[in-house]
Write an enzyme that holds these catalytic residues in place. Structure first.
Site, PDB file in Angstrom:
ATOM      1  N   ASP A 107       0.845  -1.190   0.000  1.00 44.05           N
ATOM      2  CA  ASP A 107       0.000   0.000   0.000  1.00 44.05           C
ATOM      3  C   ASP A 107       0.879   1.238   0.000  1.00 44.05           C
ATOM      4  O   ASP A 107       2.086   1.179   0.229  1.00 44.05           O
ATOM      5  CB  ASP A 107      -0.928   0.006   1.209  1.00 44.05           C
ATOM      6  CG  ASP A 107      -2.142   0.912   1.022  1.00 44.05           C
ATOM      7  OD1 ASP A 107      -2.248   1.562  -0.033  1.00 44.05           O
ATOM      8  OD2 ASP A 107      -2.978   0.971   1.943  1.00 44.05           O
ATOM      9  N   LYS A 108       0.237   2.369  -0.246  1.00 42.27           N
ATOM     10  CA  LYS A 108       0.894   3.672  -0.264  1.00 42.27           C
ATOM     11  C   LYS A 108      -0.008   4.664   0.447  1.00 42.27           C
ATOM     12  O   LYS A 108      -1.232   4.545   0.419  1.00 42.27           O
ATOM     13  CB  LYS A 108       1.125   4.103  -1.718  1.00 42.27           C
ATOM     14  CG  LYS A 108       1.396   5.594  -1.937  1.00 42.27           C
ATOM     15  CD  LYS A 108       0.125   6.349  -2.280  1.00 42.27           C
ATOM     16  CE  LYS A 108       0.412   7.849  -2.474  1.00 42.27           C
ATOM     17  NZ  LYS A 108      -0.860   8.608  -2.645  1.00 42.27           N
ATOM     18  N   HIS A 109       0.614   5.645   1.098  1.00 40.17           N
ATOM     19  CA  HIS A 109      -0.175   6.727   1.683  1.00 40.17           C
ATOM     20  C   HIS A 109       0.571   8.033   1.494  1.00 40.17           C
ATOM     21  O   HIS A 109       1.800   8.086   1.584  1.00 40.17           O
ATOM     22  CB  HIS A 109      -0.441   6.494   3.159  1.00 40.17           C
ATOM     23  CG  HIS A 109      -1.493   7.415   3.709  1.00 40.17           C
ATOM     24  ND1 HIS A 109      -2.832   7.100   3.708  1.00 40.17           N
ATOM     25  CD2 HIS A 109      -1.415   8.659   4.227  1.00 40.17           C
ATOM     26  CE1 HIS A 109      -3.526   8.090   4.226  1.00 40.17           C
ATOM     27  NE2 HIS A 109      -2.682   9.056   4.553  1.00 40.17           N
ATOM     28  N   SER A 110      -0.184   9.083   1.230  1.00 41.43           N
ATOM     29  CA  SER A 110       0.381  10.423   1.068  1.00 41.43           C
ATOM     30  C   SER A 110      -0.119  11.318   2.192  1.00 41.43           C
ATOM     31  O   SER A 110      -1.265  11.186   2.634  1.00 41.43           O
ATOM     32  CB  SER A 110      -0.024  11.013  -0.292  1.00 41.43           C
ATOM     33  OG  SER A 110       0.297  12.390  -0.340  1.00 41.43           O
ATOM     34  N   THR A 147      -8.677  11.323  -1.242  1.00 38.12           N
ATOM     35  CA  THR A 147      -8.856  10.333  -2.303  1.00 38.12           C
ATOM     36  C   THR A 147     -10.306   9.858  -2.371  1.00 38.12           C
ATOM     37  O   THR A 147     -10.860   9.681  -3.460  1.00 38.12           O
ATOM     38  CB  THR A 147      -7.913   9.144  -2.063  1.00 38.12           C
ATOM     39  OG1 THR A 147      -6.555   9.611  -2.087  1.00 38.12           O
ATOM     40  CG2 THR A 147      -8.088   8.083  -3.140  1.00 38.12           C
ATOM     41  N   ARG A 195     -10.038  16.149  13.915  1.00 38.61           N
ATOM     42  CA  ARG A 195      -8.770  16.849  13.734  1.00 38.61           C
ATOM     43  C   ARG A 195      -8.940  18.058  12.812  1.00 38.61           C
ATOM     44  O   ARG A 195      -8.315  19.098  13.016  1.00 38.61           O
ATOM     45  CB  ARG A 195      -7.716  15.898  13.158  1.00 38.61           C
ATOM     46  CG  ARG A 195      -7.093  14.976  14.194  1.00 38.61           C
ATOM     47  CD  ARG A 195      -6.317  13.860  13.540  1.00 38.61           C
ATOM     48  NE  ARG A 195      -5.297  14.387  12.641  1.00 38.61           N
ATOM     49  CZ  ARG A 195      -4.868  13.741  11.554  1.00 38.61           C
ATOM     50  NH1 ARG A 195      -5.397  12.575  11.219  1.00 38.61           N
ATOM     51  NH2 ARG A 195      -3.932  14.261  10.802  1.00 38.61           N
ATOM     52  N   SER A 210      -2.917   7.926  12.698  1.00 39.46           N
ATOM     53  CA  SER A 210      -4.026   7.841  11.752  1.00 39.46           C
ATOM     54  C   SER A 210      -3.640   7.010  10.532  1.00 39.46           C
ATOM     55  O   SER A 210      -4.362   6.096  10.126  1.00 39.46           O
ATOM     56  CB  SER A 210      -4.448   9.249  11.321  1.00 39.46           C
ATOM     57  OG  SER A 210      -5.463   9.189  10.334  1.00 39.46           O
ATOM     58  N   LYS A 214      -4.556   2.432  10.035  1.00 40.87           N
ATOM     59  CA  LYS A 214      -5.255   1.865   8.879  1.00 40.87           C
ATOM     60  C   LYS A 214      -4.394   0.809   8.198  1.00 40.87           C
ATOM     61  O   LYS A 214      -4.886  -0.233   7.770  1.00 40.87           O
ATOM     62  CB  LYS A 214      -5.630   2.976   7.894  1.00 40.87           C
ATOM     63  CG  LYS A 214      -6.648   3.972   8.441  1.00 40.87           C
ATOM     64  CD  LYS A 214      -7.153   4.921   7.379  1.00 40.87           C
ATOM     65  CE  LYS A 214      -6.223   6.062   7.069  1.00 40.87           C
ATOM     66  NZ  LYS A 214      -6.256   7.134   8.068  1.00 40.87           N
ATOM     67  N   LYS A 215      -3.091   1.073   8.096  1.00 44.83           N
ATOM     68  CA  LYS A 215      -2.201   0.133   7.414  1.00 44.83           C
ATOM     69  C   LYS A 215      -1.978  -1.124   8.250  1.00 44.83           C
ATOM     70  O   LYS A 215      -1.834  -2.223   7.705  1.00 44.83           O
ATOM     71  CB  LYS A 215      -0.876   0.811   7.083  1.00 44.83           C
ATOM     72  CG  LYS A 215      -1.032   2.102   6.277  1.00 44.83           C
ATOM     73  CD  LYS A 215      -1.986   1.964   5.102  1.00 44.83           C
ATOM     74  CE  LYS A 215      -2.226   3.277   4.403  1.00 44.83           C
ATOM     75  NZ  LYS A 215      -3.260   3.178   3.342  1.00 44.83           N
TER      76      LYS A 215
END
Length: 303
Positions: A107-110, A147, A195, A210, A214-215
């Site tokens: 996975d990826k997160h920004s 997203t 937040r 946060s 999730k990951k």
């Protein structure tokens, strides 16, 4: 694009474990708020108590907001951040996958930026390479787009999927992008929304917990993080973004996920399109081999 390598390829043991036994003695939330307000360290059991109050609805919104602000102003050390991440991850169901997918779950997160539509192109591109991408994503925070918001510009697109539906989608097409729910990381669903309205979006411990809660719930093999800095990002300086990147890599590694981060400059919007529907169209152009060069480069670097 400046790479920040992962720290260790193994699966080190976490410094605190969640027993799930429910044996922790609950602490009054005002006591915990006062403790963090005064700059004291919260114990693991106290952090779990706070997360339970958030998930079960026994914590008032004003109390949650006060705790978020106390964390924003006083910070958390690495152990507290890890404990908060694990407590949030354990607030809902943890996803389980077929044994044949071992090593393929990525996975990826920004951290977000104006015009950042990378996930929309990267997830299916990774699926085309044989990966499984169970992306639990978020909505807009501050001035950055989310997203999920972009996907909902597609008529009829449903971002809420059960774990069983996620597994079916992954088996069929290799990737899915969904939101937090009452089943998946419900504590983050509450904290994420608060937040934004309590001006605590830019807190490194809250961002770390946060993202990685999730990951952790996704049971990933590997994770890449796009930590942005500059005028169109949450963090204006490379130094502040690097601090967050180190926090994310350290906690991710302790969770047993092979984690790496890229520091990416965002002095201007990514690509040419800004706006939910327009960004979806630009991501489709990228998947077809076109689109702006900076978007293609970042998708490739993260992939």
């Amino acid at each position: 694009v400046s790479p920040l390598p992962h720290r260790g390829a193994g699966r080190p043991k976490a410094r605190c474990q969640l027993s799930g036994s429910g044996m922790d003695t609950p602490s009054p939330l005002p006591t915990l708020i006062r403790k963090k307000r005064d700059g004291e360290r919260l114990e693991d059991a106290e952090i779990r108590s706070f997360a339970r109050g958030v998930t079960e609805g026994t914590a008032q919104q004003g109390q949650i907001g006060a705790m978020l602000m106390a964390i924003r102003l006083r910070g958390m050390d690495a152990g507290e951040t890890l404990a908060l991440t694990q407590a949030m991850a354990s607030s809902g169901r943890t996803l389980a996958w077929p044994p044949a997918w071992h090593g393929l779950l990525v996975d990826k997160h920004s951290t977000g930026g104006v015009g950042d539509k990378v996930s929309l192109a990267l997830a299916p591109a990774l699926a085309a390479c044989g990966c499984k991408v169970p992306m639990i994503s978020g909505r807009g925070l501050g001035h950055t787009g989310g997203t999920l918001d972009k996907l909902e510009a597609i008529p009829g697109f449903r971002v809420s999927q059960s774990p069983e539906e996620m597994q079916h989608i992954l088996a069929r097409v290799g990737c899915c992008i969904v939101g937090q729910s009452s089943e998946l990381v419900p504590a983050d669903r509450v904290l994420y929304g608060l937040r934004d309205v309590t001006a605590t979006v830019d807190s490194p411990p809250l961002i770390t917990a946060s993202i990685l809660s999730k990951k952790a719930a996704e049971r990933l093999s590997a994770l890449v993080l796009d930590v942005k800095f500059g005028g169109a990002a949450l963090y204006p300086s490379q130094e502040s973004a690097r601090e967050l990147a180190h926090s994310l890599v350290e906690v991710g590694t302790q969770l047993g996920i092979r984690t790496a981060a890229l520091l990416t400059r965002m002095e201007q919007p990514l690509g040419r399109a800004v706006g939910n529907a327009l960004e979806v169209l630009e991501a489709l152009e990228c998947l077809e081999g076109g689109g702006p060069p900076d978007l293609r480069h970042l998708v490739t670097a993260l992939g």
